[in-house]
Design a protein around this motif. Structure first.
Motif, short mmCIF file in Angstrom:
data_model
loop_
_atom_site.label_atom_id
_atom_site.label_comp_id
_atom_site.label_asym_id
_atom_site.label_seq_id
_atom_site.Cartn_x
_atom_site.Cartn_y
_atom_site.Cartn_z
N GLY A 149 33.27 -26.08 -24.35
CA GLY A 149 32.28 -25.60 -23.41
C GLY A 149 30.88 -25.73 -23.93
N SER A 150 30.00 -24.90 -23.37
CA SER A 150 28.58 -24.99 -23.66
C SER A 150 28.01 -23.58 -23.86
N LEU A 151 27.31 -23.40 -24.97
CA LEU A 151 26.57 -22.17 -25.25
C LEU A 151 25.09 -22.54 -25.24
N VAL A 152 24.37 -22.08 -24.24
CA VAL A 152 22.96 -22.44 -24.10
C VAL A 152 22.09 -21.29 -24.61
N ILE A 153 21.28 -21.57 -25.64
CA ILE A 153 20.39 -20.58 -26.25
C ILE A 153 18.97 -21.11 -26.19
N ASN A 154 18.08 -20.37 -25.54
CA ASN A 154 16.68 -20.80 -25.40
C ASN A 154 16.58 -22.24 -24.86
N GLY A 155 17.47 -22.57 -23.94
CA GLY A 155 17.47 -23.90 -23.36
C GLY A 155 18.13 -24.97 -24.21
N THR B 134 14.91 -14.95 -29.04
CA THR B 134 16.07 -15.81 -28.83
C THR B 134 17.04 -15.18 -27.85
N LYS B 135 17.41 -15.92 -26.80
CA LYS B 135 18.24 -15.38 -25.74
C LYS B 135 19.34 -16.37 -25.35
N ILE B 136 20.51 -15.84 -25.04
CA ILE B 136 21.60 -16.66 -24.52
C ILE B 136 21.36 -16.88 -23.02
#
Length: 267
Positions: A107-113, A259-261
């Protein structure tokens, strides 16, 4: 009665001045003693406050629910993994370990874009992966912060706390530790579960991303559950967030870059 002689009057006035002086001295000495006492009490209060602050920081970084026990002061050399403690129990409504289906999840974990490709090992860490899948599918992680960055000896970015300070979780906790490396070394790209020191049943929603090979000492509960790995995007995460350092110039704390998910999807 005979009028007072000048000498008697002078003597009387001298005695009165002496009494007045002694009274002032007594008041001064009392104030000095009171000031010393107040300073002493204040000093004790400062020590207590500092002690509580230190204890709070220790709780925040090494003992809070779901907080990673690895600290930047840990030995840089790997330590043998002790036999994990067998005691403990899940608390709350823990998702079934069957959700992981004993297979890899990508899958994909997107953090700060930054789009991080991920692979989770549902065979080696069925309970942790099942919990993570369940939370991700509910959108639990969306908008949560990465509240902790360590940059000295142990190199991790810790995320997934709804409270944003290392004290929160999903409303349940589970264990035991799964899939921990036997040599205590967590390679760059590792995704692992954070937990309380010595408590293998304190895992919840908080996880950490290892951005550089890190020896993380085990404790009575063993090591740290390895969920899986970052398969792409780690270099960008390192350059855009990690390289900016820790807030306040330390080596263990909130990242300078907020930093944000953004999202966490798995299939």
């Amino acid at each position: 009665m005979a009028p007072s002689k000048p000498n008697d009057r002078d003597a009387r006035q001298a005695r009165e001045r002496l009494r007045a002086y002694q009274a002032r001295q007594t008041v001064h000495e009392t104030k000095v003693k009171r000031r010393k006492r107040d300073n002493w009490i204040a000093g004790i209060a400062v020590v207590v406050v500092v002690g509580l602050a230190v204890a709070t920081q220790l709780l925040y970084f090494t003992g809070g629910p779901g907080a990673a026990t690895a600290s930047s002061s840990a030995s840089p050399s790997a330590t043998p993994t002790p036999t994990p403690a067998a005691t403990g129990a899940n608390t709350g409504d823990v998702p079934s370990s069957s959700i992981a289906e004993g297979r890899d999840w990508t899958g994909s974990l997107v953090i700060n874009g930054i789009d991080l490709g991920v692979t989770l090992d549902g065979k080696q860490a069925p309970q942790a992966v099942s919990s993570t899948i369940s939370l991700a599918q509910k959108g639990f992680y969306d908008g949560l912060t990465c509240h902790r960055l360590t940059t000295d000896g142990i190199y991790v970015l810790q995320c997934g706390d709804p409270n944003g300070d290392g004290s929160g979780g999903p409303g349940y906790s589970y264990g035991p530790v799964e899939n921990a490396p036997t040599d205590g070394v967590y390679p760059a790209g590792t995704i692992a579960m954070a937990r309380q020191s010595g408590n293998g049943y304190s895992q919840g929603s908080q996880f950490f991303i290892v951005y550089k090979d890190s020896p993380i000492p085990s404790d009575a509960a063993g090591g740290y559950t390895v969920l899986g790995t970052i398969t792409s995007g780690l270099d960008t995460l390192t350059s855009d967030i990690v390289a900016k350092g820790v807030d306040g110039g330390g080596t263990d704390g909130k990242p300078v870059v907020a930093t944000k998910i953004d999202s966490f999807t798995l299939q």
